[in-house]
Structures are given as structure tokens and as C-alpha cells.
Design an enzyme around this catalytic site. Sequence first.
Site, PDB file in Angstrom:
ATOM      1  N   LYS A  48      82.326 145.160 -17.549  1.00 21.59           N
ATOM      2  CA  LYS A  48      82.052 146.436 -16.893  1.00 21.59           C
ATOM      3  C   LYS A  48      80.544 146.654 -16.735  1.00 21.59           C
ATOM      4  O   LYS A  48      79.738 145.924 -17.331  1.00 21.59           O
ATOM      5  CB  LYS A  48      82.703 147.559 -17.717  1.00 21.59           C
TER       6      LYS A  48
ATOM      7  N   TYR B 108      92.684 150.880 -11.108  1.00 23.00           N
ATOM      8  CA  TYR B 108      93.128 151.783 -12.177  1.00 23.00           C
ATOM      9  C   TYR B 108      94.168 152.795 -11.684  1.00 23.00           C
ATOM     10  O   TYR B 108      94.294 153.875 -12.262  1.00 23.00           O
ATOM     11  CB  TYR B 108      91.924 152.492 -12.786  1.00 23.00           C
TER      12      TYR B 108
ATOM     13  N   PHE C  36      90.566 161.538 -17.332  1.00 21.94           N
ATOM     14  CA  PHE C  36      89.334 160.740 -17.301  1.00 21.94           C
ATOM     15  C   PHE C  36      89.235 159.818 -16.084  1.00 21.94           C
ATOM     16  O   PHE C  36      88.239 159.120 -15.921  1.00 21.94           O
ATOM     17  CB  PHE C  36      89.200 159.917 -18.595  1.00 21.94           C
TER      18      PHE C  36
ATOM     19  N   ARG D  16      93.612 140.233 -24.906  1.00 18.18           N
ATOM     20  CA  ARG D  16      93.570 141.627 -25.373  1.00 18.18           C
ATOM     21  C   ARG D  16      93.166 141.705 -26.852  1.00 18.18           C
ATOM     22  O   ARG D  16      92.444 142.610 -27.251  1.00 18.18           O
ATOM     23  CB  ARG D  16      94.938 142.292 -25.178  1.00 18.18           C
TER      24      ARG D  16
ATOM     25  N   THR E  83      91.340 149.771 -27.110  1.00 17.83           N
ATOM     26  CA  THR E  83      90.710 150.526 -26.012  1.00 17.83           C
ATOM     27  C   THR E  83      89.522 151.337 -26.526  1.00 17.83           C
ATOM     28  O   THR E  83      88.453 151.347 -25.914  1.00 17.83           O
ATOM     29  CB  THR E  83      91.749 151.468 -25.360  1.00 17.83           C
TER      30      THR E  83
ATOM     31  N   ARG F 119      84.905 144.480 -28.307  1.00 22.85           N
ATOM     32  CA  ARG F 119      84.585 145.919 -28.389  1.00 22.85           C
ATOM     33  C   ARG F 119      84.157 146.309 -29.797  1.00 22.85           C
ATOM     34  O   ARG F 119      83.302 147.184 -29.975  1.00 22.85           O
ATOM     35  CB  ARG F 119      85.781 146.741 -27.923  1.00 22.85           C
TER      36      ARG F 119
ATOM     37  N   ASN G  81      83.254 151.000 -22.853  1.00 18.75           N
ATOM     38  CA  ASN G  81      83.809 149.946 -23.711  1.00 18.75           C
ATOM     39  C   ASN G  81      83.653 148.529 -23.151  1.00 18.75           C
ATOM     40  O   ASN G  81      84.371 147.612 -23.524  1.00 18.75           O
ATOM     41  CB  ASN G  81      85.256 150.270 -24.120  1.00 18.75           C
TER      42      ASN G  81
ATOM     43  N   HIS H  75      87.100 144.842 -19.457  1.00 14.89           N
ATOM     44  CA  HIS H  75      88.501 145.070 -19.094  1.00 14.89           C
ATOM     45  C   HIS H  75      89.294 143.787 -19.280  1.00 14.89           C
ATOM     46  O   HIS H  75      88.791 142.700 -18.996  1.00 14.89           O
ATOM     47  CB  HIS H  75      88.622 145.487 -17.624  1.00 14.89           C
TER      48      HIS H  75
ATOM     49  N   GLU I 118      96.251 142.245 -10.540  1.00 20.28           N
ATOM     50  CA  GLU I 118      94.794 142.406 -10.557  1.00 20.28           C
ATOM     51  C   GLU I 118      94.092 141.182  -9.974  1.00 20.28           C
ATOM     52  O   GLU I 118      93.104 141.313  -9.247  1.00 20.28           O
ATOM     53  CB  GLU I 118      94.328 142.674 -11.995  1.00 20.28           C
TER      54      GLU I 118
HETATM   55  N1  LIG Z   1      90.257 159.054 -23.368  1.00 18.61           N
HETATM   56  C1  LIG Z   1      89.437 158.364 -22.571  1.00 18.61           C
HETATM   57  N2  LIG Z   1      88.250 158.846 -22.219  1.00 18.61           N
HETATM   58  C2  LIG Z   1      87.418 158.170 -21.410  1.00 18.61           C
HETATM   59  N3  LIG Z   1      87.703 156.947 -20.895  1.00 18.61           N
HETATM   60  C3  LIG Z   1      88.890 156.433 -21.219  1.00 18.61           C
HETATM   61  C4  LIG Z   1      89.822 157.101 -22.068  1.00 18.61           C
HETATM   62  N4  LIG Z   1      90.910 156.309 -22.204  1.00 18.61           N
HETATM   63  C5  LIG Z   1      90.672 155.220 -21.463  1.00 18.61           C
HETATM   64  N5  LIG Z   1      89.452 155.287 -20.882  1.00 18.61           N
HETATM   65  C6  LIG Z   1      88.829 154.287 -20.026  1.00 18.61           C
HETATM   66  O1  LIG Z   1      89.804 153.807 -19.125  1.00 18.61           O
HETATM   67  C7  LIG Z   1      89.958 152.405 -19.296  1.00 18.61           C
HETATM   68  C8  LIG Z   1      91.363 152.029 -18.975  1.00 18.61           C
HETATM   69  O2  LIG Z   1      92.236 152.607 -19.923  1.00 18.61           O
HETATM   70  P1  LIG Z   1      93.511 151.797 -20.426  1.00 18.61           P
HETATM   71  O3  LIG Z   1      94.442 152.791 -21.024  1.00 18.61           O
HETATM   72  O4  LIG Z   1      93.987 150.890 -19.353  1.00 18.61           O
HETATM   73  O5  LIG Z   1      92.870 150.954 -21.642  1.00 18.61           O
HETATM   74  P2  LIG Z   1      92.638 149.393 -21.733  1.00 18.61           P
HETATM   75  O6  LIG Z   1      93.776 148.681 -21.080  1.00 18.61           O
HETATM   76  O7  LIG Z   1      92.319 149.054 -23.156  1.00 18.61           O
HETATM   77  O8  LIG Z   1      91.308 149.197 -20.915  1.00 18.61           O
HETATM   78  P3  LIG Z   1      91.060 148.292 -19.624  1.00 18.61           P
HETATM   79  O9  LIG Z   1      92.210 148.551 -18.660  1.00 18.61           O
HETATM   80  O10 LIG Z   1      89.732 148.738 -19.088  1.00 18.61           O
HETATM   81  O11 LIG Z   1      91.079 146.897 -20.154  1.00 18.61           O
HETATM   82  C9  LIG Z   1      89.505 152.175 -20.739  1.00 18.61           C
HETATM   83  O12 LIG Z   1      89.115 150.851 -20.977  1.00 18.61           O
HETATM   84  C10 LIG Z   1      88.342 153.125 -20.841  1.00 18.61           C
HETATM   85  O13 LIG Z   1      87.181 152.563 -20.204  1.00 18.61           O
HETATM   86 MG   LIG Z   2      94.227 148.869 -19.052  1.00 13.36          MG
END
Ligand SMILES: Nc1ncnc2c1ncn2[C@@H]1O[C@H](COP(=O)(O)OP(=O)(O)OP(=O)(O)O)[C@@H](O)[C@H]1O
Ligand SMILES: [Mg+2]
Length: 153
Positions: A13, A53, A61, A89, A95, A106, A116, A119, A130
Amino acid sequence: MAAKAERTFIAIKPDGVQRGLIGDIIKRFEQKGFRLVALKFLQASEDLLKQHYIDLKDRPFYPGLVKYMSSGPVVAMVWEGLNVVKTGRVMLGETNPADSKPGTIRGDFCIEVGRNIIHGSDSVESANKEISLWFKPEELVSFKSCAFNWIYE
Ligand SMILES: Nc1ncnc2c1ncn2[C@@H]1O[C@H](COP(=O)(O)OP(=O)(O)OP(=O)(O)O)[C@@H](O)[C@H]1O
Ligand SMILES: [Mg+2]
């Protein structure tokens, strides 16, 4: 062979890029034994990120997430190997970096959920979606790593 050809989409990111972590992150996937299939460095459009997303579109968010992800360039990659989606993962950590163990990406490199740094696809199905969203078929490179028989028995 088919199981060993599982693929995942990994993206560094904008914060990971700005903080100079590209090399450290790629190194972890390389040294694990996963094979690089595709890689590009780009400024992603808002449209692409909204699509990427889309499952989170109703979350509070979501607008901030799209803004964050489009705030600078990202490194988009495809990695291949046995169980690479799930293991990828695990390598990323949780996350929320606060819940991520030391030794994960992370856990080692970031602090807040909204910054974070990386992705990773959460299932084989979303990985395939994706990969086709971010890459054209001809951008995916097939080759057998010379280490293949030293990584797999
Ligand atoms: N509560 C939150 N506040 C702010 N940003 C958030 C929050 N929850 C998730 N995000 C952001 O949205 C992204 C996507 O959320 P998701 O639930 O898909 O988590 P993830 O699968 O671990 O992350 P990613 O899809 O980025 O790998 C997170 O990686 C983070 O950057
Ligand atoms: Mg995700």
C-alpha cells in the site's frame, strides 16, 4: 502441481511504499519459497480501488480507505505456491497491526489499522478476481523456478 500453482494477489500500500518497505516485503515472499508471477508499480485510480474493495462499500471507513489507497503509488504483485493464499495471510498478520504477532509483516512494520502497509487476498476466489482486476493475462509470467525441486518434495 496444480495445488502448487495456487496464486494470490499481494499489494504494498502507499504507506509501505513511502516508508521504504518494498524490498523487505518482497524479500519475505521470496525467501519463503513462493514464486513471483507478476509485479507492477503504479498509481491506482480511484475507480480501480473502489472496485478492489467493493465488498466493503457499506463500511464507514470505505471512503477513507479508497482515499488512503489512492494517496500514492502501490506495488501490485501476484505470488504462486502451495497454499499461498492462506500462508500469505499468515505472513501479513491480522488486519489490525495491534493484533498482529511479531514476525508478521504488519506485526513488525506498522501500528494502525488504517495504515497497515499491505494487502493480501483472503480466499482463492477473491485472489482470482483481484488478479484479473489488476493484471492482464499476458502480464502473468510462467516459468519454473530453478529452486522448485528444492522447495517441494
Ligand atoms: N476499522 C477500520 N478502520 C480503518 N480502516 C480499516 C478498518 N478496517 C479495515 N480497514 C482497512 O480496510 C482494509 C480492508 O479491510 P479487510 O476487512 O479486507 O481486511 P484485510 O483483508 O486484512 O485487509 P486487506 O484486504 O487490505 O488485505 C484493511 O486492510 C484496512 O486498511
Ligand atoms: Mg481484505
